[in-house]
Design a protein around this motif. Sequence first.
Motif, PDB file in Angstrom:
ATOM      1  N   PHE A 133      -6.137   5.981  -9.139  1.00 34.42           N
ATOM      2  CA  PHE A 133      -6.745   7.227  -9.573  1.00 34.42           C
ATOM      3  C   PHE A 133      -7.742   7.222 -10.584  1.00 34.42           C
ATOM      4  N   ASN A 134      -7.300   7.048 -11.828  1.00 36.67           N
ATOM      5  CA  ASN A 134      -7.859   6.913 -12.919  1.00 36.67           C
ATOM      6  C   ASN A 134      -8.562   8.466 -13.364  1.00 36.67           C
ATOM      7  N   LEU A 135      -7.668   9.375 -13.151  1.00 29.92           N
ATOM      8  CA  LEU A 135      -8.168  10.818 -13.432  1.00 29.92           C
ATOM      9  C   LEU A 135      -7.798  10.899 -14.979  1.00 29.92           C
ATOM     10  N   VAL A 136      -8.703  12.079 -15.555  1.00 27.31           N
ATOM     11  CA  VAL A 136      -8.332  12.362 -16.999  1.00 27.31           C
ATOM     12  C   VAL A 136      -7.220  13.298 -16.961  1.00 27.31           C
ATOM     13  N   LEU A 139      -1.007  17.867  -8.822  1.00 31.54           N
ATOM     14  CA  LEU A 139      -1.527  17.387  -7.383  1.00 31.54           C
ATOM     15  C   LEU A 139      -0.454  16.227  -7.082  1.00 31.54           C
ATOM     16  N   SER A 140      -0.612  16.296  -5.778  1.00 27.82           N
ATOM     17  CA  SER A 140       0.262  14.846  -5.040  1.00 27.82           C
ATOM     18  C   SER A 140      -0.918  13.754  -5.224  1.00 27.82           C
ATOM     19  N   GLY A 141      -0.076  12.610  -5.099  1.00 28.28           N
ATOM     20  CA  GLY A 141      -1.088  11.464  -5.195  1.00 28.28           C
ATOM     21  C   GLY A 141      -2.071  11.335  -4.380  1.00 28.28           C
ATOM     22  N   GLY A 142      -1.955  11.828  -3.133  1.00 28.15           N
ATOM     23  CA  GLY A 142      -2.922  11.792  -1.997  1.00 28.15           C
ATOM     24  C   GLY A 142      -4.240  13.088  -2.618  1.00 28.15           C
ATOM     25  N   GLN A 143      -3.893  14.066  -3.235  1.00 27.16           N
ATOM     26  CA  GLN A 143      -4.786  15.005  -3.671  1.00 27.16           C
ATOM     27  C   GLN A 143      -5.445  14.416  -4.921  1.00 27.16           C
ATOM     28  N   GLN A 144      -4.830  13.682  -5.727  1.00 24.33           N
ATOM     29  CA  GLN A 144      -5.477  13.083  -6.708  1.00 24.33           C
ATOM     30  C   GLN A 144      -6.566  11.931  -6.330  1.00 24.33           C
ATOM     31  N   GLN A 145      -6.124  11.213  -5.406  1.00 22.84           N
ATOM     32  CA  GLN A 145      -7.042  10.329  -4.757  1.00 22.84           C
ATOM     33  C   GLN A 145      -8.299  10.982  -4.307  1.00 22.84           C
ATOM     34  N   ARG A 146      -8.071  12.294  -3.694  1.00 29.42           N
ATOM     35  CA  ARG A 146      -9.326  12.903  -3.051  1.00 29.42           C
ATOM     36  C   ARG A 146     -10.163  13.435  -4.060  1.00 29.42           C
ATOM     37  N   VAL A 147      -9.419  13.742  -5.299  1.00 38.77           N
ATOM     38  CA  VAL A 147     -10.384  14.116  -6.418  1.00 38.77           C
ATOM     39  C   VAL A 147     -11.323  12.935  -6.980  1.00 38.77           C
ATOM     40  N   ALA A 148     -10.462  11.795  -6.922  1.00 40.56           N
ATOM     41  CA  ALA A 148     -11.223  10.403  -7.484  1.00 40.56           C
ATOM     42  C   ALA A 148     -12.501  10.113  -6.388  1.00 40.56           C
ATOM     43  N   GLY A 200      -3.703   2.037  -1.896  1.00 43.05           N
ATOM     44  CA  GLY A 200      -2.570   1.277  -2.144  1.00 43.05           C
ATOM     45  C   GLY A 200      -1.329   1.716  -2.767  1.00 43.05           C
ATOM     46  N   ASN A 201      -1.600   3.236  -3.462  1.00 39.76           N
ATOM     47  CA  ASN A 201      -0.510   3.997  -3.894  1.00 39.76           C
ATOM     48  C   ASN A 201      -0.058   5.204  -3.009  1.00 39.76           C
ATOM     49  N   LEU A 202      -0.446   5.153  -1.849  1.00 43.77           N
ATOM     50  CA  LEU A 202      -0.320   6.472  -1.075  1.00 43.77           C
ATOM     51  C   LEU A 202       0.518   6.060   0.118  1.00 43.77           C
ATOM     52  N   ASP A 203       1.125   7.032   0.610  1.00 46.30           N
ATOM     53  CA  ASP A 203       1.787   6.884   2.011  1.00 46.30           C
ATOM     54  C   ASP A 203       0.651   6.979   3.105  1.00 46.30           C
ATOM     55  N   SER A 204       1.248   6.774   4.044  1.00 42.26           N
ATOM     56  CA  SER A 204       0.354   6.715   5.208  1.00 42.26           C
ATOM     57  C   SER A 204      -0.212   7.888   5.650  1.00 42.26           C
ATOM     58  N   ARG A 205       0.313   8.933   5.584  1.00 41.87           N
ATOM     59  CA  ARG A 205      -0.522  10.233   5.952  1.00 41.87           C
ATOM     60  C   ARG A 205      -1.693  10.469   4.797  1.00 41.87           C
ATOM     61  N   ALA A 206      -1.200  10.205   3.569  1.00 35.53           N
ATOM     62  CA  ALA A 206      -2.144  10.584   2.404  1.00 35.53           C
ATOM     63  C   ALA A 206      -3.319   9.577   2.353  1.00 35.53           C
TER      64      ALA A 206
END
Length: 255
Positions: free
Chosen positions: A103-106, A151-160, A179-185
């Motif tokens: 993700f690499n979010l601040v 945020l959830s992991g999926g939400q964080q990756q959407r931000v990315a 790679g760090n997300l479940d199948s739905r995210a």
Amino acid sequence: MTVLTGVATLPAARVEEAVKIHGIGATEVRALDHVTVDFPARRFTAIMGPSGSGKSTLLHCAAGLDTLTAGSAFLGATELGGLPDRRLTVLRRERIGFVFQSFNLVPTLTVRENITLPLDLAGRAADGQWLATLVDVVGLGDRLHHRPSELSGGQQQRVAVARALASRPEVVFADEPTGNLDSRAGAEVLGLLRRAVDEMAQSVVMVTHDPVAAGHADQVLFLADGRLVDAMAAPTAERVLDRMKAFDPRTEAGR
């Protein structure tokens, strides 16, 4: 700097006779072995291969995150190897978007601030209409003032993904983005990348180990031992998995 000329339609990115060697002497490892490949503009390309095949090395060199030992890497008509460090940094910031597995979010910035970070660093004002479109596409309009930890992991990756698209880059490079997300995210993030290509005319290059993820792409490139060994147009998860079994007969569905 070398510029390609006389080409009607340039690919978004390209490597020519790309060689990358790690180590010397007995410890030498040839991560890329004379790879030449185009990454078409406004298309979604996935890169696959066994562990150690060179797929992440190819992505990093094509994106200017790493340098080639020999050969050339181009973004559009610009040869990356001919750029001084400062200009390469500016090119990556202004013309390339990145999505990573981690993700690499601040953490101290809000969702909105994370999305506009590349523009802020470049001293550019955000295009309000484009930003609104991105926020709508990633579905986080009610989370703009939240921090990543909320945020959830999926939400964080959407931000990315939104951050990668904020500057309207010529190409987005994604390294194992699910790679760090479940199948739905993971499916949500892949859907965003697909929409970026189909609805926003973006170009996406993604490294993945997942046949389901590769099935979202327009084409899949297969690497083995640092070499390009095959390509598949209009992939499906089943066809990709069958092809991967040729590299490793122990490959199991869903791995």
